[in-house]
Design a protein around this motif. Structure first.
Motif, PDB file in Angstrom:
ATOM      1  N   LEU A  70      -8.005   8.696  -0.609  1.00  0.00           N
ATOM      2  CA  LEU A  70      -8.252   8.649   0.779  1.00  0.00           C
ATOM      3  C   LEU A  70      -8.060   7.073   1.352  1.00  0.00           C
ATOM      4  O   LEU A  70      -7.737   6.800   2.622  1.00  0.00           O
ATOM      5  CB  LEU A  70      -9.787   9.413   1.217  1.00  0.00           C
ATOM      6  CG  LEU A  70      -9.744   9.424   2.697  1.00  0.00           C
ATOM      7  CD1 LEU A  70      -8.737   9.950   3.561  1.00  0.00           C
ATOM      8  CD2 LEU A  70     -11.044   9.982   3.162  1.00  0.00           C
ATOM      9  N   THR A  71      -8.905   6.385   0.518  1.00  0.00           N
ATOM     10  CA  THR A  71      -8.867   4.965   1.037  1.00  0.00           C
ATOM     11  C   THR A  71      -7.468   4.293   1.445  1.00  0.00           C
ATOM     12  O   THR A  71      -7.365   3.468   2.152  1.00  0.00           O
ATOM     13  CB  THR A  71      -9.950   3.877  -0.011  1.00  0.00           C
ATOM     14  OG1 THR A  71      -9.633   4.420  -1.237  1.00  0.00           O
ATOM     15  CG2 THR A  71     -11.198   4.220   0.359  1.00  0.00           C
ATOM     16  N   ALA A  72      -6.812   4.562   0.275  1.00  0.00           N
ATOM     17  CA  ALA A  72      -5.540   3.937   0.270  1.00  0.00           C
ATOM     18  C   ALA A  72      -4.627   4.533   1.424  1.00  0.00           C
ATOM     19  O   ALA A  72      -3.736   3.650   2.146  1.00  0.00           O
ATOM     20  CB  ALA A  72      -4.519   4.232  -1.099  1.00  0.00           C
ATOM     21  N   VAL A  73      -4.809   5.705   1.856  1.00  0.00           N
ATOM     22  CA  VAL A  73      -4.133   6.363   2.866  1.00  0.00           C
ATOM     23  C   VAL A  73      -4.615   5.574   4.224  1.00  0.00           C
ATOM     24  O   VAL A  73      -3.842   5.336   4.989  1.00  0.00           O
ATOM     25  CB  VAL A  73      -4.435   7.828   3.112  1.00  0.00           C
ATOM     26  CG1 VAL A  73      -3.795   8.447   4.285  1.00  0.00           C
ATOM     27  CG2 VAL A  73      -3.709   8.676   1.566  1.00  0.00           C
ATOM     28  N   VAL A  74      -5.832   5.525   4.408  1.00  0.00           N
ATOM     29  CA  VAL A  74      -6.496   4.892   5.493  1.00  0.00           C
ATOM     30  C   VAL A  74      -6.107   3.557   5.730  1.00  0.00           C
ATOM     31  O   VAL A  74      -5.708   3.052   6.674  1.00  0.00           O
ATOM     32  CB  VAL A  74      -8.083   5.214   5.520  1.00  0.00           C
ATOM     33  CG1 VAL A  74      -8.770   4.257   6.665  1.00  0.00           C
ATOM     34  CG2 VAL A  74      -8.461   6.617   5.589  1.00  0.00           C
ATOM     35  N   ALA A  75      -6.135   2.925   4.561  1.00  0.00           N
ATOM     36  CA  ALA A  75      -5.610   1.321   4.418  1.00  0.00           C
ATOM     37  C   ALA A  75      -4.247   1.414   4.806  1.00  0.00           C
ATOM     38  O   ALA A  75      -3.817   0.497   5.613  1.00  0.00           O
ATOM     39  CB  ALA A  75      -5.955   0.695   3.200  1.00  0.00           C
ATOM     40  N   LEU A 130       0.750  -1.008   0.242  1.00  0.00           N
ATOM     41  CA  LEU A 130       0.042   0.040  -0.005  1.00  0.00           C
ATOM     42  C   LEU A 130       0.761   1.258   0.054  1.00  0.00           C
ATOM     43  O   LEU A 130       0.463   2.297  -0.729  1.00  0.00           O
ATOM     44  CB  LEU A 130      -1.000   0.148   1.086  1.00  0.00           C
ATOM     45  CG  LEU A 130      -2.186  -1.252   1.292  1.00  0.00           C
ATOM     46  CD1 LEU A 130      -2.606  -1.261   2.597  1.00  0.00           C
ATOM     47  CD2 LEU A 130      -3.149  -0.543   0.174  1.00  0.00           C
ATOM     48  N   GLY A 131       2.046   1.266   0.672  1.00  0.00           N
ATOM     49  CA  GLY A 131       2.854   2.366   0.593  1.00  0.00           C
ATOM     50  C   GLY A 131       3.445   2.364  -0.683  1.00  0.00           C
ATOM     51  O   GLY A 131       3.902   3.561  -1.141  1.00  0.00           O
ATOM     52  N   GLY A 132       3.988   1.532  -1.259  1.00  0.00           N
ATOM     53  CA  GLY A 132       4.359   1.556  -2.518  1.00  0.00           C
ATOM     54  C   GLY A 132       3.648   2.410  -3.421  1.00  0.00           C
ATOM     55  O   GLY A 132       3.643   3.039  -4.247  1.00  0.00           O
ATOM     56  N   TYR A 133       2.221   2.027  -3.396  1.00  0.00           N
ATOM     57  CA  TYR A 133       1.166   2.241  -4.120  1.00  0.00           C
ATOM     58  C   TYR A 133       1.116   3.976  -4.000  1.00  0.00           C
ATOM     59  O   TYR A 133       0.947   4.773  -4.976  1.00  0.00           O
ATOM     60  CB  TYR A 133      -0.167   1.588  -3.896  1.00  0.00           C
ATOM     61  CG  TYR A 133      -1.301   2.616  -4.683  1.00  0.00           C
ATOM     62  CD1 TYR A 133      -1.614   2.446  -5.960  1.00  0.00           C
ATOM     63  CD2 TYR A 133      -2.166   3.386  -4.039  1.00  0.00           C
ATOM     64  CE1 TYR A 133      -2.618   3.501  -6.624  1.00  0.00           C
ATOM     65  CE2 TYR A 133      -3.255   4.004  -4.551  1.00  0.00           C
ATOM     66  CZ  TYR A 133      -3.485   4.003  -5.999  1.00  0.00           C
ATOM     67  OH  TYR A 133      -4.210   4.825  -6.497  1.00  0.00           O
ATOM     68  N   LEU A 134       1.253   4.562  -2.859  1.00  0.00           N
ATOM     69  CA  LEU A 134       1.113   5.934  -2.674  1.00  0.00           C
ATOM     70  C   LEU A 134       2.594   6.601  -2.776  1.00  0.00           C
ATOM     71  O   LEU A 134       2.354   7.627  -3.369  1.00  0.00           O
ATOM     72  CB  LEU A 134       1.059   5.998  -0.883  1.00  0.00           C
ATOM     73  CG  LEU A 134      -0.374   5.650  -0.294  1.00  0.00           C
ATOM     74  CD1 LEU A 134      -0.162   5.757   1.274  1.00  0.00           C
ATOM     75  CD2 LEU A 134      -1.441   6.277  -0.802  1.00  0.00           C
ATOM     76  N   ALA A 135       3.521   5.775  -2.860  1.00  0.00           N
ATOM     77  CA  ALA A 135       4.660   6.493  -3.440  1.00  0.00           C
ATOM     78  C   ALA A 135       4.710   6.541  -4.776  1.00  0.00           C
ATOM     79  O   ALA A 135       5.199   7.720  -5.261  1.00  0.00           O
ATOM     80  CB  ALA A 135       6.040   5.559  -2.914  1.00  0.00           C
ATOM     81  N   THR A 136       4.225   5.801  -5.445  1.00  0.00           N
ATOM     82  CA  THR A 136       3.758   5.767  -6.800  1.00  0.00           C
ATOM     83  C   THR A 136       3.005   6.870  -7.249  1.00  0.00           C
ATOM     84  O   THR A 136       3.425   7.836  -8.374  1.00  0.00           O
ATOM     85  CB  THR A 136       3.474   4.630  -7.610  1.00  0.00           C
ATOM     86  OG1 THR A 136       4.172   3.335  -7.177  1.00  0.00           O
ATOM     87  CG2 THR A 136       3.238   4.525  -9.140  1.00  0.00           C
ATOM     88  N   VAL A 137       2.154   7.045  -6.643  1.00  0.00           N
ATOM     89  CA  VAL A 137       0.992   8.268  -6.912  1.00  0.00           C
ATOM     90  C   VAL A 137       1.822   9.563  -6.747  1.00  0.00           C
ATOM     91  O   VAL A 137       1.770  10.399  -7.441  1.00  0.00           O
ATOM     92  CB  VAL A 137      -0.162   8.108  -6.030  1.00  0.00           C
ATOM     93  CG1 VAL A 137      -0.996   9.590  -6.106  1.00  0.00           C
ATOM     94  CG2 VAL A 137      -1.055   6.920  -6.417  1.00  0.00           C
ATOM     95  N   TRP A 138       2.550   9.716  -5.589  1.00  0.00           N
ATOM     96  CA  TRP A 138       3.045  10.830  -5.295  1.00  0.00           C
ATOM     97  C   TRP A 138       4.280  11.143  -6.322  1.00  0.00           C
ATOM     98  O   TRP A 138       4.607  12.307  -6.822  1.00  0.00           O
ATOM     99  CB  TRP A 138       3.882  10.589  -3.891  1.00  0.00           C
ATOM    100  CG  TRP A 138       4.466  11.899  -3.477  1.00  0.00           C
ATOM    101  CD1 TRP A 138       4.132  12.952  -2.896  1.00  0.00           C
ATOM    102  CD2 TRP A 138       5.946  11.955  -3.099  1.00  0.00           C
ATOM    103  NE1 TRP A 138       4.813  13.950  -2.234  1.00  0.00           N
ATOM    104  CE2 TRP A 138       6.119  13.241  -2.448  1.00  0.00           C
ATOM    105  CE3 TRP A 138       7.083  11.334  -3.417  1.00  0.00           C
ATOM    106  CZ2 TRP A 138       7.430  13.966  -2.243  1.00  0.00           C
ATOM    107  CZ3 TRP A 138       8.369  11.729  -3.134  1.00  0.00           C
ATOM    108  CH2 TRP A 138       8.472  13.033  -2.500  1.00  0.00           C
ATOM    109  N   ILE A 139       4.923  10.192  -6.613  1.00  0.00           N
ATOM    110  CA  ILE A 139       6.198  10.408  -7.812  1.00  0.00           C
ATOM    111  C   ILE A 139       5.474  10.840  -9.148  1.00  0.00           C
ATOM    112  O   ILE A 139       5.854  11.690  -9.818  1.00  0.00           O
ATOM    113  CB  ILE A 139       7.024   9.173  -7.843  1.00  0.00           C
ATOM    114  CG1 ILE A 139       7.847   8.891  -6.506  1.00  0.00           C
ATOM    115  CG2 ILE A 139       7.952   9.275  -9.131  1.00  0.00           C
ATOM    116  CD1 ILE A 139       8.413   7.577  -6.348  1.00  0.00           C
TER     117      ILE A 139
END
Length: 136
Positions: free
Chosen positions: A111-116, A15-24
């Motif tokens: 938001l769901t990814a951040v919460v998860a 999940l963190g990798g997904y968030l990092a991908t969105v951020w990048i």
């Protein structure tokens, strides 16, 4: 139980990798001024690097049964959680001088990814501590 914790940690990392991908993908690495992002590069990279090293220490504990690796992973995961909490607080909307609406890369996080990610991270921290202390 150690393998279960390892799976929880891997889910959190995914999940963190997904968030990092969105951020990048939305310019998180390119935008280095406080006006554009609220997440300093040292905080993001420190969170990721420590999380990966803690995961490695926990894997060493699960595979080799080295108790000191479990204690190292426990210490590291607490620091990773503190970094994550700092990023969460910096991401929250505010009306301060550095707030610029939707201009920041982190505003694109679902938001769901951040919460998860936060929920699995909290569970992982708790499980790592309980297993290391021998309570589970």
């Amino acid at each position: 139980m150690g393998v279960f914790v390892l799976c929880a940690w891997l889910l959190t990392a995914g999940l963190g990798g997904y968030l990092a991908t969105v951020w990048i993908r939305h310019g998180g690495l390119r935008r280095r001024t406080p006006r554009v992002t609220r997440l300093p590069l040292w905080l993001v990279l420190g969170h990721v690097a420590l999380a990966v090293s803690g995961l490695g220490a926990w894997a060493a504990y699960v595979v080799g049964g080295v108790r000191s690796s479990a204690w190292a992973a426990c210490a590291v995961v607490l620091i990773v959680a503190a970094f994550g909490f700092m990023m969460l607080l910096r991401r929250l909307p505010s009306s301060g001088r550095h707030s610029h609406g939707d201009a920041t890369a982190e505003r694109h996080f679902p938001l769901t990814a951040v919460v998860a990610h936060g929920m699995t991270a909290g569970a992982t921290v708790l499980l790592v501590a309980l297993v290391t202390l021998g309570k589970v």
